[in-house]
Scaffold this active site. Sequence first.
Site, PDB file in Angstrom:
ATOM      1  CG  HIS A  98     -10.762   5.850  30.261  1.00  0.00           C
ATOM      2  ND1 HIS A  98     -11.104   5.277  31.501  1.00  0.00           N
ATOM      3  CD2 HIS A  98     -11.029   6.961  29.898  1.00  0.00           C
ATOM      4  CE1 HIS A  98     -11.996   6.425  31.823  1.00  0.00           C
ATOM      5  NE2 HIS A  98     -12.062   7.351  31.123  1.00  0.00           N
ATOM      6  CD  GLU A 170      -9.549  11.061  31.249  1.00  0.00           C
ATOM      7  OE1 GLU A 170     -10.702  11.728  30.828  1.00  0.00           O
ATOM      8  OE2 GLU A 170      -9.684   9.750  31.007  1.00  0.00           O
TER       9      GLU A 170
END
Length: 253
Positions: A98, A170
Site C-alpha cells: 500500500h 491506487e
Amino acid sequence: MNNPKYLVGNWKMHKTKQEATDYMQRFIQRFQALQPAAAKTILAPPYIHLDGLHQKIGQLPIALAAQNCHHQAKGACTGEISADMLASLGVAYVLVGHSERRALQEESNDLLQCKIERTIQANMRPILCCGESHQIRAQNLAPSFIQRQLQESLGNLTASQAAKLLVAYEPVWAIGTGQVASTGIITTMHQAIRDILIERFGPLGQQIPILYGGSCTKDNASSILACPNVDGALVGNASLDADHLIEILAAFK
Ligand code: PGA
C-alpha cells in the site's frame, strides 16, 4: 463467464474494539439483506480485529484481508506478524505495498516481492498495490512508473503463483484526498496494467483482477466500476462507515 468482482474495505489504523463490534453488527445486518452480493466482499481491519471479525462473520461470504504481513516466515522480529499467523486466523488476502507503507515504512519493490511470496506460500492471496504520485503523473511518467513497480515486485513469480494475485491501482494523489481519478485515467491505467500482466503471464494475465482505489465513494463507484478492466474497488475512508460500504457494494449490481 465474467470474472468475479471484488470490494475491499481498508480500515487502515481506525476503530477500537467496541467500534469494530458496532460496525460489524450494522454491516452484517445490511450485508445479509443484499444477498447474493454482486462482489466478493473483503474487510481489511487492523491486525488486532482479525480474529474477532472472523468469529462475527461465521459462515457469511465475507473474507478477511490483512493490511500487511512480514516478509520473513518467522523469527526474532519483535512486533511483526507473519503470513502463517494470519492464515491461521482465517485471513484469505493480504494487502502488499500500500502506498502508505511504501511512503511511511519505506517498503521497496524487492521487499514486496518477498511479501507476495510469503503470502502465497501461506495459501492466501496478495493484493499488490501500485500507483504513481502527482509529480510522476505531471511528468507523464505514470505508465512506466507502474510498469517498474509491477515488474520489480512480481520478480520471478510463476504462473501458478500469479493465479492467486490481485493488483490494485491506487494513484497516490487520489488516496484520501477526495480527488478521484477520472474515468479516462482509470481506463488508460488499468489497460496499461492489463497489458503488463498479459505480457508477463500470458492468457492468465487476462484473469488477474485489477481493483481501483483512491477516493472511491458510493457516488462515484458505479462510474468507476463501469470502466473496462476494473474488477473491483479498494476503499479506504468510505469503508469506515458500514452503511457507506454497503452502498458501494450495492453499486456492483
Ligand atoms: P481512500 O483510500 O478510499 O480513503 O482514498 C484508499 C486506500 O488507501 O486504499
